[in-house]
Design a protein around this motif. Structure first.
Motif, PDB file in Angstrom:
ATOM      1  N   SER A  86      36.099  55.628 -33.251  1.00  0.00           N
ATOM      2  CA  SER A  86      35.628  57.017 -32.779  1.00  0.00           C
ATOM      3  C   SER A  86      35.654  56.964 -31.288  1.00  0.00           C
ATOM      4  CB  SER A  86      34.258  56.975 -33.447  1.00  0.00           C
ATOM      5  OG  SER A  86      33.176  56.032 -32.922  1.00  0.00           O
ATOM      6  N   GLU A  87      35.494  57.975 -30.794  1.00  0.00           N
ATOM      7  CA  GLU A  87      35.388  58.273 -29.429  1.00  0.00           C
ATOM      8  C   GLU A  87      34.222  59.006 -29.224  1.00  0.00           C
ATOM      9  OE1 GLU A  87      38.318  59.927 -25.791  1.00  0.00           O
ATOM     10  OE2 GLU A  87      38.350  61.054 -27.586  1.00  0.00           O
ATOM     11  N   PRO A  88      32.928  58.144 -28.923  1.00  0.00           N
ATOM     12  CA  PRO A  88      31.764  58.346 -28.620  1.00  0.00           C
ATOM     13  C   PRO A  88      31.495  59.531 -27.333  1.00  0.00           C
ATOM     14  CG  PRO A  88      31.601  56.155 -28.513  1.00  0.00           C
ATOM     15  CD  PRO A  88      33.082  56.834 -28.720  1.00  0.00           C
ATOM     16  N   TYR A  89      32.296  59.115 -26.619  1.00  0.00           N
ATOM     17  CA  TYR A  89      32.327  59.822 -25.352  1.00  0.00           C
ATOM     18  C   TYR A  89      33.930  59.967 -24.463  1.00  0.00           C
ATOM     19  CZ  TYR A  89      31.084  55.903 -22.531  1.00  0.00           C
ATOM     20  OH  TYR A  89      30.807  54.385 -22.084  1.00  0.00           O
ATOM     21  N   PRO A  90      34.001  60.525 -23.814  1.00  0.00           N
ATOM     22  CA  PRO A  90      35.677  60.977 -23.428  1.00  0.00           C
ATOM     23  C   PRO A  90      36.144  59.412 -22.903  1.00  0.00           C
ATOM     24  CG  PRO A  90      34.726  62.784 -22.804  1.00  0.00           C
ATOM     25  CD  PRO A  90      33.455  61.905 -23.335  1.00  0.00           C
ATOM     26  N   GLY A  91      37.269  59.099 -23.184  1.00  0.00           N
ATOM     27  CA  GLY A  91      37.652  57.829 -22.515  1.00  0.00           C
ATOM     28  C   GLY A  91      36.950  56.473 -22.962  1.00  0.00           C
ATOM     29  N   ARG A  92      36.286  56.392 -24.145  1.00  0.00           N
ATOM     30  CA  ARG A  92      35.763  55.286 -24.621  1.00  0.00           C
ATOM     31  C   ARG A  92      35.733  55.122 -26.301  1.00  0.00           C
ATOM     32  NH1 ARG A  92      32.738  50.574 -24.261  1.00  0.00           N
ATOM     33  NH2 ARG A  92      31.244  50.220 -25.987  1.00  0.00           N
ATOM     34  N   TRP A  93      36.521  54.454 -26.646  1.00  0.00           N
ATOM     35  CA  TRP A  93      36.945  54.248 -28.133  1.00  0.00           C
ATOM     36  C   TRP A  93      36.127  52.991 -28.600  1.00  0.00           C
ATOM     37  CZ3 TRP A  93      39.279  57.712 -31.312  1.00  0.00           C
ATOM     38  CH2 TRP A  93      39.944  58.888 -30.618  1.00  0.00           C
ATOM     39  N   THR A  94      35.360  53.323 -29.606  1.00  0.00           N
ATOM     40  CA  THR A  94      34.606  52.423 -30.280  1.00  0.00           C
ATOM     41  C   THR A  94      35.428  51.993 -31.606  1.00  0.00           C
ATOM     42  OG1 THR A  94      32.515  52.781 -29.394  1.00  0.00           O
ATOM     43  CG2 THR A  94      32.407  51.473 -31.462  1.00  0.00           C
ATOM     44  N   HIS A  95      35.849  50.687 -31.548  1.00  0.00           N
ATOM     45  CA  HIS A  95      36.748  50.090 -33.064  1.00  0.00           C
ATOM     46  C   HIS A  95      36.007  49.078 -33.790  1.00  0.00           C
ATOM     47  CE1 HIS A  95      39.421  51.347 -29.872  1.00  0.00           C
ATOM     48  NE2 HIS A  95      40.523  51.680 -30.579  1.00  0.00           N
ATOM     49  N   HIS A  96      36.217  49.219 -34.976  1.00  0.00           N
ATOM     50  CA  HIS A  96      35.478  48.284 -36.085  1.00  0.00           C
ATOM     51  C   HIS A  96      36.348  47.748 -36.918  1.00  0.00           C
ATOM     52  CE1 HIS A  96      31.852  50.559 -35.187  1.00  0.00           C
ATOM     53  NE2 HIS A  96      32.525  51.642 -35.190  1.00  0.00           N
ATOM     54  N   VAL A  97      36.265  46.221 -36.930  1.00  0.00           N
ATOM     55  CA  VAL A  97      37.321  45.406 -37.555  1.00  0.00           C
ATOM     56  C   VAL A  97      36.405  44.392 -38.511  1.00  0.00           C
ATOM     57  CG1 VAL A  97      38.904  43.466 -37.308  1.00  0.00           C
ATOM     58  CG2 VAL A  97      38.734  45.172 -35.685  1.00  0.00           C
ATOM     59  N   LEU A  98      36.713  44.553 -39.792  1.00  0.00           N
ATOM     60  CA  LEU A  98      36.215  43.447 -40.725  1.00  0.00           C
ATOM     61  C   LEU A  98      36.662  41.953 -40.695  1.00  0.00           C
ATOM     62  CD1 LEU A  98      34.169  43.433 -43.215  1.00  0.00           C
ATOM     63  CD2 LEU A  98      36.319  43.563 -44.601  1.00  0.00           C
ATOM     64  N   LEU A  99      35.744  41.270 -40.557  1.00  0.00           N
ATOM     65  CA  LEU A  99      36.132  39.779 -40.565  1.00  0.00           C
ATOM     66  C   LEU A  99      35.736  39.173 -41.857  1.00  0.00           C
ATOM     67  CD1 LEU A  99      34.796  38.373 -37.147  1.00  0.00           C
ATOM     68  CD2 LEU A  99      37.068  39.390 -37.788  1.00  0.00           C
ATOM     69  N   PRO A 100      36.941  39.155 -42.965  1.00  0.00           N
ATOM     70  CA  PRO A 100      36.534  38.464 -44.018  1.00  0.00           C
ATOM     71  C   PRO A 100      36.477  37.012 -44.037  1.00  0.00           C
ATOM     72  CG  PRO A 100      39.012  38.993 -43.828  1.00  0.00           C
ATOM     73  CD  PRO A 100      38.268  39.385 -42.737  1.00  0.00           C
ATOM     74  N   ASP A 101      37.119  36.395 -43.115  1.00  0.00           N
ATOM     75  CA  ASP A 101      37.069  34.756 -43.136  1.00  0.00           C
ATOM     76  C   ASP A 101      37.330  34.377 -41.507  1.00  0.00           C
ATOM     77  OD1 ASP A 101      39.870  35.106 -42.689  1.00  0.00           O
ATOM     78  OD2 ASP A 101      40.267  35.007 -44.853  1.00  0.00           O
ATOM     79  N   ALA A 102      37.304  33.013 -41.326  1.00  0.00           N
ATOM     80  CA  ALA A 102      37.503  32.375 -39.979  1.00  0.00           C
ATOM     81  C   ALA A 102      39.029  32.683 -39.542  1.00  0.00           C
ATOM     82  CB  ALA A 102      37.109  30.967 -39.898  1.00  0.00           C
ATOM     83  N   ALA A 103      40.015  32.366 -40.661  1.00  0.00           N
ATOM     84  CA  ALA A 103      41.403  32.894 -40.032  1.00  0.00           C
ATOM     85  C   ALA A 103      41.582  34.197 -39.436  1.00  0.00           C
ATOM     86  CB  ALA A 103      42.036  32.921 -41.294  1.00  0.00           C
ATOM     87  N   SER A 104      40.505  35.065 -39.601  1.00  0.00           N
ATOM     88  CA  SER A 104      40.669  36.228 -39.085  1.00  0.00           C
ATOM     89  C   SER A 104      40.506  36.351 -37.451  1.00  0.00           C
ATOM     90  CB  SER A 104      39.933  37.260 -39.752  1.00  0.00           C
ATOM     91  OG  SER A 104      38.749  37.457 -39.907  1.00  0.00           O
ATOM     92  N   ILE A 105      39.594  35.354 -36.823  1.00  0.00           N
ATOM     93  CA  ILE A 105      39.395  35.127 -35.653  1.00  0.00           C
ATOM     94  C   ILE A 105      40.507  34.618 -34.792  1.00  0.00           C
ATOM     95  CG2 ILE A 105      37.786  34.100 -33.804  1.00  0.00           C
ATOM     96  CD1 ILE A 105      35.780  33.693 -36.498  1.00  0.00           C
ATOM     97  N   ASP A 106      41.494  35.508 -34.744  1.00  0.00           N
ATOM     98  CA  ASP A 106      42.737  34.983 -34.285  1.00  0.00           C
ATOM     99  C   ASP A 106      43.112  35.941 -32.755  1.00  0.00           C
ATOM    100  OD1 ASP A 106      43.209  37.726 -34.913  1.00  0.00           O
ATOM    101  OD2 ASP A 106      44.640  37.309 -36.409  1.00  0.00           O
ATOM    102  N   ALA A 107      44.292  35.621 -32.362  1.00  0.00           N
ATOM    103  CA  ALA A 107      44.876  35.960 -31.095  1.00  0.00           C
ATOM    104  C   ALA A 107      44.710  37.489 -30.871  1.00  0.00           C
ATOM    105  CB  ALA A 107      46.182  35.675 -30.799  1.00  0.00           C
ATOM    106  N   THR A 108      44.848  38.318 -32.021  1.00  0.00           N
ATOM    107  CA  THR A 108      44.951  39.674 -32.207  1.00  0.00           C
ATOM    108  C   THR A 108      43.476  40.295 -31.886  1.00  0.00           C
ATOM    109  OG1 THR A 108      46.747  39.992 -33.595  1.00  0.00           O
ATOM    110  CG2 THR A 108      45.187  41.706 -33.358  1.00  0.00           C
ATOM    111  N   LEU A 109      42.635  39.700 -32.753  1.00  0.00           N
ATOM    112  CA  LEU A 109      41.145  40.001 -32.495  1.00  0.00           C
ATOM    113  C   LEU A 109      40.662  39.809 -30.832  1.00  0.00           C
ATOM    114  CD1 LEU A 109      38.438  41.185 -33.542  1.00  0.00           C
ATOM    115  CD2 LEU A 109      38.011  38.884 -34.269  1.00  0.00           C
ATOM    116  N   LEU A 110      40.829  38.334 -30.495  1.00  0.00           N
ATOM    117  CA  LEU A 110      40.190  37.835 -29.332  1.00  0.00           C
ATOM    118  C   LEU A 110      41.099  38.702 -28.227  1.00  0.00           C
ATOM    119  CD1 LEU A 110      39.830  34.087 -30.153  1.00  0.00           C
ATOM    120  CD2 LEU A 110      38.386  35.866 -30.045  1.00  0.00           C
TER     121      LEU A 110
END
Length: 124
Positions: A86-110
């Motif tokens: 969502s864009e709570p104000y112009p030029g700033r997008w807040t993103h939400h990602v579900l982490l189901p397990d430790a393998a999802s703490i990867d290069a993409t997320l970091l």
């Protein structure tokens, strides 16, 4: 691990090991990060907040030990792992990602979190 983190996970103890892995990965990359444990989220900042962890709203995800990671970027990132943006104000997008397990703490997320940190540090 932050000394107050276990209190945050009292009602969702299965998520504590995943949080510990996430915090360790974040601090290994950004050791000067400040961590603030609040009632509904744990926030990560360096002068300004750049990411936070919360418990998922869905009971099935919460009971499975999953986490929700949120971060801000100057654009809307498109990726199958991003649950919502969502864009709570112009030029700033807040993103939400579900982490189901430790393998999802990867290069993409970091990578997204590194971008979010750089974006936050660029604020005046």
């Amino acid at each position: 691990m932050h000394p107050n983190a276990p209190l945050f996970f009292e009602k969702a103890p299965l998520a504590l090991p995943l949080y510990a892995a996430f915090e360790a990965a974040l601090l290994a990359r950004f050791p000067d990060t400040e961590i603030r444990v609040q009632k509904t989220q744990i926030s990560f900042s360096q002068r300004h907040g750049f990411a936070c962890v919360s418990l998922p709203r869905r009971a099935s995800e919460r009971n499975a030990g999953a986490l929700l990671v949120s971060f801000g970027l100057p654009y809307q990132a498109e990726h199958p792992r991003i649950m919502a943006a969502s864009e709570p104000y112009p030029g700033r997008w807040t993103h939400h990602v579900l982490l189901p397990d430790a393998a999802s703490i990867d290069a993409t997320l970091l990578g997204w979190i590194a971008e979010a940190r750089a974006f936050a540090l660029a604020k005046r």
